[in-house]
Scaffold this active site. Structure first.
Site, mmCIF file in Angstrom:
data_model
loop_
_atom_site.group_PDB
_atom_site.id
_atom_site.type_symbol
_atom_site.label_atom_id
_atom_site.label_comp_id
_atom_site.label_asym_id
_atom_site.label_seq_id
_atom_site.Cartn_x
_atom_site.Cartn_y
_atom_site.Cartn_z
ATOM 1 N N GLY A 17 0.954 -1.208 0.293
ATOM 2 C CA GLY A 17 0.024 -0.209 0.629
ATOM 3 C C GLY A 17 0.726 1.071 0.125
ATOM 4 O O GLY A 17 0.761 2.269 -0.814
ATOM 5 N N ARG A 47 -4.272 0.562 9.996
ATOM 6 C CA ARG A 47 -4.585 -0.188 12.014
ATOM 7 C C ARG A 47 -4.299 0.718 12.537
ATOM 8 O O ARG A 47 -4.689 1.021 13.655
ATOM 9 C CB ARG A 47 -4.625 -1.587 12.012
ATOM 10 C CG ARG A 47 -4.669 -2.694 13.292
ATOM 11 C CD ARG A 47 -5.108 -3.587 12.887
ATOM 12 N NE ARG A 47 -3.066 -4.267 11.762
ATOM 13 C CZ ARG A 47 -2.053 -4.862 11.692
ATOM 14 N NH1 ARG A 47 -2.622 -6.061 11.768
ATOM 15 N NH2 ARG A 47 -1.061 -4.820 10.819
ATOM 16 N N LYS A 106 -4.063 -12.762 -2.332
ATOM 17 C CA LYS A 106 -4.573 -14.185 -2.821
ATOM 18 C C LYS A 106 -5.308 -14.737 -2.393
ATOM 19 O O LYS A 106 -5.776 -16.007 -2.830
ATOM 20 C CB LYS A 106 -3.366 -14.292 -3.922
ATOM 21 C CG LYS A 106 -2.489 -14.519 -2.458
ATOM 22 C CD LYS A 106 -0.183 -14.439 -2.725
ATOM 23 C CE LYS A 106 -0.148 -13.766 -1.950
ATOM 24 N NZ LYS A 106 0.861 -12.655 -2.511
ATOM 25 N N GLU A 130 -4.703 -8.851 -10.351
ATOM 26 C CA GLU A 130 -3.734 -9.094 -11.257
ATOM 27 C C GLU A 130 -1.811 -9.179 -10.333
ATOM 28 O O GLU A 130 -2.072 -10.192 -10.579
ATOM 29 C CB GLU A 130 -2.688 -7.874 -12.440
ATOM 30 C CG GLU A 130 -1.270 -8.600 -13.188
ATOM 31 C CD GLU A 130 -1.784 -9.618 -13.800
ATOM 32 O OE1 GLU A 130 -1.407 -9.963 -13.549
ATOM 33 O OE2 GLU A 130 -2.425 -8.917 -14.890
ATOM 34 N N VAL A 133 -1.316 -12.661 -8.480
ATOM 35 C CA VAL A 133 -0.709 -13.598 -8.244
ATOM 36 C C VAL A 133 0.705 -13.432 -9.471
ATOM 37 O O VAL A 133 0.793 -12.605 -9.883
ATOM 38 C CB VAL A 133 -1.437 -14.957 -9.260
ATOM 39 C CG1 VAL A 133 -0.575 -16.243 -10.219
ATOM 40 C CG2 VAL A 133 -2.315 -15.485 -8.967
ATOM 41 N N GLY A 188 15.581 -11.005 4.896
ATOM 42 C CA GLY A 188 13.803 -10.812 4.197
ATOM 43 C C GLY A 188 13.008 -11.371 3.057
ATOM 44 O O GLY A 188 12.420 -10.834 3.099
ATOM 45 N N LYS A 206 -2.359 -19.465 -5.235
ATOM 46 C CA LYS A 206 -2.464 -18.930 -6.819
ATOM 47 C C LYS A 206 -2.573 -19.553 -8.092
ATOM 48 O O LYS A 206 -2.849 -19.350 -8.653
ATOM 49 C CB LYS A 206 -0.622 -18.683 -6.736
ATOM 50 C CG LYS A 206 -0.488 -17.148 -6.119
ATOM 51 C CD LYS A 206 1.106 -16.821 -5.677
ATOM 52 C CE LYS A 206 1.530 -15.783 -4.901
ATOM 53 N NZ LYS A 206 2.421 -15.993 -4.288
HETATM 54 N N1 LIG Z 1 4.233 -7.759 0.047
HETATM 55 C C1 LIG Z 1 4.418 -8.498 -0.993
HETATM 56 O O1 LIG Z 1 5.384 -9.391 -1.137
HETATM 57 C C2 LIG Z 1 2.885 -8.750 -1.700
HETATM 58 C C3 LIG Z 1 3.239 -9.060 -2.843
HETATM 59 C C4 LIG Z 1 1.679 -10.238 -3.804
HETATM 60 C C5 LIG Z 1 0.341 -9.545 -3.303
HETATM 61 N N2 LIG Z 1 0.737 -9.194 -1.473
HETATM 62 C C6 LIG Z 1 -0.675 -9.705 -1.310
HETATM 63 O O2 LIG Z 1 -0.950 -7.763 -1.022
HETATM 64 C C7 LIG Z 1 -1.720 -7.661 0.232
HETATM 65 C C8 LIG Z 1 -0.404 -7.085 1.427
HETATM 66 O O3 LIG Z 1 0.704 -6.879 2.077
HETATM 67 P P1 LIG Z 1 1.288 -6.627 2.709
HETATM 68 O O4 LIG Z 1 2.743 -6.871 2.592
HETATM 69 O O5 LIG Z 1 1.507 -4.933 1.732
HETATM 70 O O6 LIG Z 1 1.077 -6.327 4.190
HETATM 71 P P2 LIG Z 1 1.547 -5.616 5.309
HETATM 72 O O7 LIG Z 1 2.867 -4.756 5.177
HETATM 73 O O8 LIG Z 1 1.170 -5.562 6.283
HETATM 74 O O9 LIG Z 1 0.428 -4.550 5.339
HETATM 75 C C9 LIG Z 1 -1.331 -4.065 5.588
HETATM 76 C C10 LIG Z 1 -1.615 -3.289 5.789
HETATM 77 O O10 LIG Z 1 -2.799 -3.278 6.192
HETATM 78 C C11 LIG Z 1 -3.352 -2.146 7.062
HETATM 79 N N3 LIG Z 1 -4.605 -3.384 8.148
HETATM 80 C C12 LIG Z 1 -4.184 -4.599 8.992
HETATM 81 N N4 LIG Z 1 -5.660 -4.188 9.297
HETATM 82 C C13 LIG Z 1 -6.389 -3.995 8.714
HETATM 83 C C14 LIG Z 1 -7.173 -3.367 9.038
HETATM 84 N N5 LIG Z 1 -8.819 -4.219 9.884
HETATM 85 N N6 LIG Z 1 -8.104 -1.932 8.677
HETATM 86 C C15 LIG Z 1 -7.611 -1.250 8.230
HETATM 87 N N7 LIG Z 1 -6.314 -1.272 7.935
HETATM 88 C C16 LIG Z 1 -5.455 -2.755 8.165
HETATM 89 C C17 LIG Z 1 -2.145 -2.312 8.039
HETATM 90 O O11 LIG Z 1 -2.133 -1.060 9.325
HETATM 91 P P3 LIG Z 1 -0.607 -1.183 9.540
HETATM 92 O O12 LIG Z 1 0.048 0.156 8.548
HETATM 93 O O13 LIG Z 1 -1.414 0.243 10.691
HETATM 94 O O14 LIG Z 1 0.038 -2.315 10.612
HETATM 95 C C18 LIG Z 1 -1.436 -2.206 7.005
HETATM 96 O O15 LIG Z 1 -1.318 -0.568 6.610
HETATM 97 C C19 LIG Z 1 -2.048 -8.877 0.782
HETATM 98 O O16 LIG Z 1 -3.055 -9.571 0.293
HETATM 99 C C20 LIG Z 1 -0.463 -9.603 0.758
HETATM 100 O O17 LIG Z 1 -1.219 -11.133 -0.015
HETATM 101 C C21 LIG Z 1 1.980 -8.956 -0.926
#
Ligand SMILES: NC(=O)c1ccc[n+]([C@@H]2O[C@H](COP(=O)([O-])OP(=O)(O)OC[C@H]3O[C@@H](n4cnc5c(N)ncnc54)[C@H](OP(=O)(O)O)[C@@H]3O)[C@@H](O)[C@H]2O)c1
Ligand SMILES: NC(=O)c1ccc[n+]([C@@H]2O[C@H](COP(=O)([O-])OP(=O)(O)OC[C@H]3O[C@@H](n4cnc5c(N)ncnc54)[C@H](OP(=O)(O)O)[C@@H]3O)[C@@H](O)[C@H]2O)c1
Lengths: 429, 429
Positions: A17, A47, A106, A130, A133, A188, A206
């Protein structure tokens, strides 16, 4: 160009995000030109409201994601929270309140894709994902649109970067699983709790999504056979090398030879070094697609990471915004084929089996008889023995997983078989 | 589903067109389900009306392509005639008479893409041409849509299967150019007149199309620097091998470091064996895309052939039909960035230069001085000599093509330099 901006609500501002928000700001002019209207970040749900978030106007930040998606003036909701709830309810609420949705989730899409697509359709909105996956790699769009005039028969891919990093390490350094995992964690590439990756849950989600789109049918997460890669050993890599192979955790979606059913599975497998997937290094992902007319295609790139994933999210955002301006919606779920998903026992592939056996005459004959009795034909056998102990490595021709399972069960009952050291499928030939 | 069919006019029924017609028949049900309405082949324009065409209803065949596109009831015109005229006039006539167009015509798109897009826009119609670049490989759609939220900096690809087949043969067998070309011709990979392929015209057309889409600007065919691969020798391959490289005919589109201009070029180049493009074998194509957020992506597959190309045409046909049903149009030309195309002299890369020199003391110092005077910094030099004759192989650091050109001109004037045996760019590092 329209001057009134399209309003985007960002749900989640973590790894993905925060990059989406950053690029929306730095590339604002390009996005506007490509969409035909500016896009405005109208709210960011998180959050922890007090966390400092660089480049995000604090007045946009809220912990009330529900109120944000209910505002009624939001054009597109970008869901990058992850997990099932509250993401699921937020997405359906967004549709009900007039927004289209872009998601990278996913887990949710694999579990509830059908219901979410139905909610999108009912409300005449778009649901794009998109990024769900293989991160940055364009895959959903090519499968859904570029290959829409073709018949896809097989999707074979490395769709989890963490496990590919670990397996690549094991392959190149001879390290064991734990050592390679520790390095992945330190760098990491693996999370503190790596279960979702190493046990194949992430790849299975996926695979479900890919199979559904590739075969125009519905494949639920439960339909996907799943085996993790925690039991792959340095010895397995040594065996693979002897065969001119390496080991990868693969997601494999196949249409049966008669076209009447499909299978989807995730498991470690040996693939020949000459196969393009064998040279996919580190945390990269790659997906091989085989279709009737196009033949073999491969898509390769970074499968995760904040900015690659954000690239995919923003590609969808542009598409959804364009659809919104033209009053159309993009291609939604296409599950008209309604093909049954066959169980793992019906999958036909080759196997590499290592047995610890007594080093005495007649063992090979006994073992070969068991294979023959189960209709599994042997391609090669290699015997190595010393001091009354021996190992037998059998590589089979193509056989069903059920037949192989029966063979192994019977082998275990032989007095002369001390143990089944490993069973690995051989793919990509 | 709508029961009234969408009407398709097929212009050309050769290698590609006959496959399009075949798949439209065999996959009719799938196409209907994916589009939301059946598609009907309403007419087939050819040059030789009496040729027997398997699976084509003879009553649909006409030599009057103009009358066909003017009929007024045609929804989509599929142009697979090739060449500039009559294809160009037929396409614009089709737009004027209410049809959208799918084309595989790289030559025409590279030369007149802007005018054709303008004609499509004026008439509110679609112009799609995924098949024009790299056959079956989804490339236009990923660049135009999946990467629409990203900033592409570089496209580096093998986009001509004939020349890749020839170069791969030379690499793997040590054959010379003519021998490899003869084999390509015998196997049907090269046409009787291979000029368009081996002189890089075909790749240059694709480079122009790719650069325009990747950088959201207009790149004309004349803007593309073009050098064929007929002068690549077995000796060049031997030199490449010594450097851990192979030689490929590459199409390279780059955004300048300052972002304010772009370049597009086609020429043979050495690339490291570790680069994913180095292992693209036979007539396959592959394209590497580098962007700000996504990082490095690669797309790989069959770049030509009737049925792979038809796969791409049909993917476009489905998209255009869907747009038609929803009353929308897809993303058209996006040239808002209006970046100037810099001349070849501004391109910055590395070079591998082989010189035949006199085998006497001081030659290296003289040569090195010339490089220094032109601001071209040397990475490595290798000297080999016997019987008063010697060769000098210089690999440079990054320098502009203009500086390198000046260097070579000055080198030729040195008494001690008998000749410049070869100059090759080194890419992909
Ligand atoms: N990271 C990757 O490389 C990657 C790759 C492909 C797909 N994805 C997908 O992308 C999505 C996000 O992944 P991410 O790595 O960005 O996760 P992340 O770093 O854990 O971020 C999650 C975000 O959601 C917020 N959040 C959690 N619970 C919430 C709630 N109840 N209400 C509002 N906000 C809430 C968190 O807030 P806080 O900031 O306050 O904690 C945080 O900003 C997931 O579905 C993941 O599978 C990620
Ligand atoms: N072949 C490939 O692998 C490939 C790959 C990518 C893109 N493309 C592109 O696809 C297009 C078609 O290529 P192709 O290989 O299919 O060419 P082709 O085999 O030469 O077929 C050309 C077709 O056009 C017809 N035609 C020629 N002039 C005509 C005219 N004035 N009016 C009506 N019909 C006419 C011919 O009729 P007759 O049958 O009566 O001779 C023939 O059916 C070209 O733009 C090419 O660049 C081809």
């Amino acid at each position: 160009m329209r001057t009134r901006p399209l309003k985007v609500a960002l749900l989640g501002c973590g790894v993905v995000g925060s990059e989406v928000a950053r690029i929306m700001t730095t590339h604002a002019d390009d996005l506007a030109a490509r969409i035909g209207a500016p896009v405005e970040l109208a709210g960011v749900a998180v959050r922890r409201p007090d966390k400092v978030r660089e480049g995000i106007d604090p007045s946009l930040v809220t912990t009330d994601a529900t109120a944000l998606v209910k505002r009624g003036d939001i054009d597109v909701v970008v869901e990058v929270i992850g997990g099932i709830e509250p993401a699921r309810t937020l997405i359906t609420t967004a549709f009900e309140h007039g927004a289209s949705v872009v998601s990278a989730n996913k887990a949710l899409l694999a579990q509830d894709g059908a219901a979410l697509h139905a909610a999108a359709d009912e409300n005449g909105k778009d649901l794009y994902y998109e990024a769900a996956v293989a991160g940055a790699i364009p895959l959903i769009r090519p499968l859904r649109e570029s290959l829409a005039g073709d018949k896809v028969n097989r999707v074979l891919g490395i769709v989890n970067g963490t496990t590919n990093f670990i397996l690549d390490k094991m392959d190149s350094t001879g390290a064991g699983y734990q050592e390679a995992l520790d390095e992945a964690t330190a760098l990491g590439y693996a999370e503190a709790d790596p279960t979702a990756d190493v046990e194949g849950f992430d790849a299975a989600a996926k695979a479900a999504i890919l199979a559904g789109i590739a075969f125009h049918t519905r494949v639920r997460l439960d339909d996907v056979y799943r085996e993790g890669m925690t039991e792959v050993t340095a010895a397995d890599f040594a065996s693979a090398k002897e065969m001119g192979c390496t080991i990868k955790l693969l997601a494999i979606c196949e249409r049966a030879a008669d076209g009447a059913s499909v299978t989807a599975r995730v498991h470690p497998a040996m693939i020949p070094l000459s196969h393009p997937l064998a040279s996919v290094r580190g945390a990269y992902n790659a997906v091989f697609v085989e279709s009737d007319a196009a033949g073999q295609l491969m898509f390769y790139g970074p499968g995760a990471g904040g900015s690659p994933t954000a690239s995919a999210v923003l590609g969808d955002l542009v598409a959804v915004c364009r659809n919104r301006l033209s009053g159309a919606t993009g291609p939604g779920e296409s599950a008209y084929a309604a093909l049954p998903v066959s169980p793992m026992g019906d999958v036909v592939t080759r196997y590499h089996i290592s047995l610890d056996v007594a080093d005495k005459p007649g063992v090979l004959a006994q073992v070969a008889t068991v294979f023959a009795e189960h209709g599994v034909s042997i391609d090669t056998v290699r015997q190595q023995g010393k001091d009354g102990e021996a190992s037998l490595v059998v590589v089979t021709h193509r056989a069903s997983d059920a037949a192989l399972g029966g063979t192994v069960e019977a082998l275990r009952k032989l007095d002369t078989v001390r143990g089944v050291a490993s069973i690995m499928r051989v793919e990509g030939e």
